[in-house]
Design a protein around this motif. Structure first.
Motif, PDB file in Angstrom:
ATOM      1  N   TYR A  78      47.032  52.046  21.044  1.00 10.98           N
ATOM      2  CA  TYR A  78      45.666  52.474  21.323  1.00 10.98           C
ATOM      3  C   TYR A  78      44.999  51.506  22.313  1.00 10.98           C
ATOM      4  N   PHE A  79      45.145  50.213  22.026  1.00 14.84           N
ATOM      5  CA  PHE A  79      44.474  49.219  22.854  1.00 14.84           C
ATOM      6  C   PHE A  79      44.945  49.287  24.305  1.00 14.84           C
ATOM      7  N   PHE A  80      46.275  49.332  24.489  1.00 12.79           N
ATOM      8  CA  PHE A  80      46.778  49.290  25.859  1.00 12.79           C
ATOM      9  C   PHE A  80      46.579  50.602  26.601  1.00 12.79           C
ATOM     10  N   THR A  81      46.603  51.697  25.869  1.00 14.03           N
ATOM     11  CA  THR A  81      46.347  52.970  26.533  1.00 14.03           C
ATOM     12  C   THR A  81      44.908  53.005  27.042  1.00 14.03           C
ATOM     13  N   THR A  82      43.977  52.610  26.201  1.00 10.43           N
ATOM     14  CA  THR A  82      42.580  52.643  26.654  1.00 10.43           C
ATOM     15  C   THR A  82      42.345  51.605  27.756  1.00 10.43           C
ATOM     16  N   LEU A  83      43.030  50.489  27.651  1.00 10.98           N
ATOM     17  CA  LEU A  83      42.846  49.460  28.675  1.00 10.98           C
ATOM     18  C   LEU A  83      43.281  49.977  30.042  1.00 10.98           C
ATOM     19  N   VAL A  84      44.501  50.532  30.086  1.00  5.42           N
ATOM     20  CA  VAL A  84      45.078  50.919  31.364  1.00  5.42           C
ATOM     21  C   VAL A  84      44.434  52.198  31.918  1.00  5.42           C
TER      22      VAL A  84
ATOM     23  N   LYS B 100      39.611  51.676  30.577  1.00  4.80           N
ATOM     24  CA  LYS B 100      38.777  50.518  30.906  1.00  4.80           C
ATOM     25  C   LYS B 100      38.996  50.021  32.332  1.00  4.80           C
ATOM     26  N   ILE B 101      40.254  49.818  32.702  1.00  4.88           N
ATOM     27  CA  ILE B 101      40.517  49.244  34.025  1.00  4.88           C
ATOM     28  C   ILE B 101      39.926  50.112  35.141  1.00  4.88           C
ATOM     29  N   PRO B 102      40.155  51.439  35.113  1.00 10.23           N
ATOM     30  CA  PRO B 102      39.515  52.254  36.171  1.00 10.23           C
ATOM     31  C   PRO B 102      37.993  52.091  36.204  1.00 10.23           C
ATOM     32  N   ILE B 103      37.378  52.022  35.032  1.00  6.47           N
ATOM     33  CA  ILE B 103      35.915  51.860  35.007  1.00  6.47           C
ATOM     34  C   ILE B 103      35.514  50.506  35.589  1.00  6.47           C
ATOM     35  N   TRP B 104      36.270  49.478  35.218  1.00  2.00           N
ATOM     36  CA  TRP B 104      35.939  48.144  35.731  1.00  2.00           C
ATOM     37  C   TRP B 104      36.103  48.092  37.248  1.00  2.00           C
ATOM     38  N   VAL B 105      37.165  48.732  37.754  1.00  2.00           N
ATOM     39  CA  VAL B 105      37.372  48.719  39.211  1.00  2.00           C
ATOM     40  C   VAL B 105      36.135  49.279  39.898  1.00  2.00           C
ATOM     41  N   PHE B 106      35.686  50.382  39.373  1.00  2.00           N
ATOM     42  CA  PHE B 106      34.515  51.044  39.927  1.00  2.00           C
ATOM     43  C   PHE B 106      33.285  50.120  39.851  1.00  2.00           C
ATOM     44  N   ARG B 107      33.132  49.529  38.686  1.00  2.00           N
ATOM     45  CA  ARG B 107      31.972  48.675  38.457  1.00  2.00           C
ATOM     46  C   ARG B 107      31.968  47.432  39.353  1.00  2.00           C
ATOM     47  N   TYR B 108      33.170  46.843  39.537  1.00  2.00           N
ATOM     48  CA  TYR B 108      33.222  45.588  40.298  1.00  2.00           C
ATOM     49  C   TYR B 108      33.371  45.790  41.797  1.00  2.00           C
ATOM     50  N   LEU B 109      33.398  47.031  42.245  1.00  2.00           N
ATOM     51  CA  LEU B 109      33.523  47.279  43.677  1.00  2.00           C
ATOM     52  C   LEU B 109      32.421  46.574  44.472  1.00  2.00           C
ATOM     53  N   PRO B 110      31.157  46.742  44.111  1.00  2.00           N
ATOM     54  CA  PRO B 110      30.123  45.975  44.821  1.00  2.00           C
ATOM     55  C   PRO B 110      30.179  44.502  44.411  1.00  2.00           C
ATOM     56  N   HIS B 111      30.175  43.617  45.386  1.00  2.00           N
ATOM     57  CA  HIS B 111      30.247  42.172  45.096  1.00  2.00           C
ATOM     58  C   HIS B 111      29.148  41.720  44.140  1.00  2.00           C
TER      59      HIS B 111
ATOM     60  N   THR C 291      37.606  37.953  43.676  1.00  2.00           N
ATOM     61  CA  THR C 291      38.251  39.190  44.113  1.00  2.00           C
ATOM     62  C   THR C 291      38.211  40.175  42.934  1.00  2.00           C
ATOM     63  N   ILE C 292      38.437  41.444  43.249  1.00  2.00           N
ATOM     64  CA  ILE C 292      38.486  42.437  42.164  1.00  2.00           C
ATOM     65  C   ILE C 292      39.577  42.085  41.180  1.00  2.00           C
ATOM     66  N   LYS C 293      40.702  41.629  41.716  1.00  2.00           N
ATOM     67  CA  LYS C 293      41.831  41.290  40.847  1.00  2.00           C
ATOM     68  C   LYS C 293      41.418  40.238  39.817  1.00  2.00           C
ATOM     69  N   ARG C 294      40.739  39.204  40.299  1.00  2.00           N
ATOM     70  CA  ARG C 294      40.329  38.158  39.367  1.00  2.00           C
ATOM     71  C   ARG C 294      39.330  38.696  38.325  1.00  2.00           C
ATOM     72  N   CYS C 295      38.404  39.521  38.793  1.00  2.77           N
ATOM     73  CA  CYS C 295      37.438  40.115  37.848  1.00  2.77           C
ATOM     74  C   CYS C 295      38.178  40.874  36.754  1.00  2.77           C
ATOM     75  N   LEU C 296      39.177  41.653  37.151  1.00  4.53           N
ATOM     76  CA  LEU C 296      39.916  42.470  36.184  1.00  4.53           C
ATOM     77  C   LEU C 296      40.711  41.614  35.209  1.00  4.53           C
ATOM     78  N   ILE C 297      41.384  40.602  35.738  1.00  4.02           N
ATOM     79  CA  ILE C 297      42.193  39.747  34.850  1.00  4.02           C
ATOM     80  C   ILE C 297      41.286  39.089  33.813  1.00  4.02           C
ATOM     81  N   ILE C 298      40.155  38.565  34.276  1.00  7.78           N
ATOM     82  CA  ILE C 298      39.274  37.840  33.358  1.00  7.78           C
ATOM     83  C   ILE C 298      38.637  38.790  32.342  1.00  7.78           C
ATOM     84  N   ARG C 299      38.243  39.971  32.832  1.00  6.43           N
ATOM     85  CA  ARG C 299      37.647  40.953  31.918  1.00  6.43           C
ATOM     86  C   ARG C 299      38.676  41.416  30.876  1.00  6.43           C
ATOM     87  N   ALA C 300      39.907  41.647  31.345  1.00  6.69           N
ATOM     88  CA  ALA C 300      40.963  42.063  30.419  1.00  6.69           C
ATOM     89  C   ALA C 300      41.280  40.931  29.446  1.00  6.69           C
ATOM     90  N   PHE C 301      41.226  39.726  29.941  1.00  8.46           N
ATOM     91  CA  PHE C 301      41.465  38.550  29.114  1.00  8.46           C
ATOM     92  C   PHE C 301      40.472  38.497  27.949  1.00  8.46           C
TER      93      PHE C 301
END
Ligand SMILES: *[C@@H]1O[C@H](CO)[C@@H](O)[C@H](O)[C@H]1NC(C)=O
Ligand SMILES: *[C@@H]1O[C@H](CO)[C@@H](O)[C@H](O)[C@H]1NC(C)=O
Ligand SMILES: *[C@@H]1O[C@H](CO)[C@@H](O)[C@H](O)[C@H]1NC(C)=O
Ligand SMILES: CC(=O)N[C@H]1CO[C@H](CO)[C@@H](O)[C@@H]1O
Length: 439
Positions: free
Chosen positions: A52-58, A61-72, A81-91
């Motif tokens: 459940y956790f990984f399905t919702t994450l991938v 959540k991740i698509p939503i975060w990408v969208f959210r973090y698009l604007p600096h 970078t977006i990558k760093r934002c995602l890693i830290i948020r997922a962390f």
């Protein structure tokens, strides 16, 4: 799924400073969270929760975060970078997750690891200090008697510079320098094993330094408390650090002046306590080390600085920790575990447990005699103030301190190989400091 299982791996191994009770918002939620946690620890619920956790994450959540973090402007740090934002948020989410499934509490390792299972590393036993020895003294002895802690034999690992061969018994060469590393992990997680992510700190130093050929990491005893059986309270881990230091000096033959005691996160706390013990209990057979390297040290277990201008509040969204902003419960499980039978007030006023605590008065003279120190912390981490307070106090006592706080870096960034360019830049600066101070 490749990426997320790799992330999970990180979290299972990563020694975050915060544990499950860190996530408790109010004491009233305590029982519920515990009931929930023990439920999720059982199969098949545990496996289902993983899926459940990984399905919702991938997929969610991740698509939503990408969208959210698009604007600096929406990023925790506009330079990230977006990558760093995602890693830290997922962390952050993964830390919450791992606290729920309880993957964290492993017993301290006590087995020998064969050399053939290791690459560029070598296992070594560290004998406990003889309890009758004069090295067992001072505050550490007094507290060990209070908490019922004894000396034991513990594992340790040499990490070798790539291409370095282990010769004979591995005695120290004339003038050779080394690092004694105490790993992070909130006192209850992590390991000195080269596969632990904290080994990326010393591996980085070996890569960049021109003088270091090997570093030593010690598997000090990890603390635990309810719902697990309580074990290894203060000063067990510091005594193990002391045993490792004695091993380096007396058995391997290093000159204390050529040893750098290093610690990251909770390991930094232990490093300060170990150096303090050596300074406060002078003994010609075991003088203090030449240098101290502090990385994102957790120097105040009492959460004594959490006002609106503190890093605990200002940097809450830009660090790897989930949960309560400016909480008085920061890392509570680790704190409760290390306290064991000791009074809670100890974390406010005991200079070995919380050298950066605001309750510790007076501070003058607290760091007298400390060796030249290199202080690293992330400018975007919650624990930043712990390091700035330590720096202020050390400088007031005339200690030579170098500070290195890259503005956009998170807690313990030297262990995260994805945290570039800050990680390599800082490792190069530290390595220059190490090489320059070579006698
Ligand atoms: C140290 O950092 C922790 C985590 O942010 C915080 O709870 C505590 O108040 C800090 N103490 C000091 C002196 O900076
Ligand atoms: C926080 O910082 C601001 C601006 O630097 C200052 O005006 C304010 O008085 C500070 N507040 C506290 C509680 O220290
Ligand atoms: C630590 O370094 C190893 C090897 O370089 C790497 O595979 C691993 O992902 C690193 N850990 C982290 C958390 O960056
Ligand atoms: C960008 C930011 O808000 N960083 C803050 C981290 O915390 C320290 C407090 O020690 C602030 O000074 C920084 O501005």
């Amino acid at each position: 799924m490749q990426k997320s299982s790799c992330l999970l791996n990180l979290v299972q191994k990563f020694p975050p400073i915060c544990g499950e009770p860190f996530l408790l918002q109010k004491p009233t939620s305590l029982t519920n969270t515990h009931a929930m946690a023990s439920f999720l620890r059982r199969q098949p619920f545990r496996a289902l929760f993983f899926v459940y956790f990984f399905t919702t994450l991938v997929f969610f959540k991740i698509p939503i975060w990408v969208f959210r973090y698009l604007p600096h402007a929406n990023r925790p740090r506009s330079t990230w970078t977006i990558k760093r934002c995602l890693i830290i948020r997922a962390f952050q989410d993964l830390l919450v997750f791992s606290s729920k499934v309880g993957s964290v509490q492993k017993p301290s390792p006590t087995k020998e690891v064969a050399d053939k299972e290791l690459t560029n590393a070598k296992f070594a036993w560290v004998e406990g200090i003889d309890e009758g020895s004069e090295l067992f003294c001072g505050v550490l002895k007094q507290y060990a008697e209070k908490t019922g802690v004894h000396h034991v034999r513990i594992p340790g690992y040499w990490l070798l510079k790539k291409g370095t061969k282990w010769v004979g018994e591995g005695k120290a060469r004339e003038g050779e320098r080394t690092v004694l590393h105490l790993h992070g992990g909130a006192f209850y997680m992590g390991s000195a094993h080269p596969s632990d992510m904290t080994a990326n700190l010393t591996r980085g130093l070996l890569l960049h330094s021109s003088t270091l050929e090997r570093t030593f990491a010690v598997d000090y005893r990890l603390a635990a408390s309810s719902p697990h059986p309580a074990r290894n309270p203060f000063p067990a881990a510091v005594l193990d650090g002391l045993a490792a230091y004695r091993y380096l000096i007396q058995d391997v033959g290093f000159d204390p002046a050529n040893v750098i005691i290093a610690g990251d996160s909770a390991g930094g706390n232990l490093a300060f306590a170990l150096v303090r013990h050596l300074i406060e209990n002078p003994n010609p057979v075991l003088p203090p080390p030449g240098y101290l390297l502090s990385v994102s040290t957790w120097g105040d277990l009492s959460a004594s600085r959490r006002g609106p201008n503190s890093s605990a509040v200002l940097n809450a969204s830009s660090d790897i920790f989930p949960g309560v902003v400016g909480s008085s419960q920061f890392g509570r499980y680790g704190v409760v575990s290390i306290l064991g039978p000791l009074e809670g007030a100890e974390i406010e006023t005991n200079r070995y447990l919380s050298p950066a605590s605001a309750h510790l008065v007076p501070t003058k003279g607290l760091f007298k005699g400390f060796p030249p120190t290199y202080m690293v912390a992330g400018g975007a981490e919650r624990l930043l103030d712990n390091s700035t307070v330590l720096v202020e106090r050390m400088e007031a006592d005339g200690v030579e301190v170098v500070t290195d706080f890259p503005p956009d870096a998170v807690h313990d960034f030297l262990v995260f190989t994805w945290h570039e360019p800050e990680r390599s830049e800082a490792l190069r600066r530290i390595s220059r400091w190490i090489d320059r101070t070579q006698k």
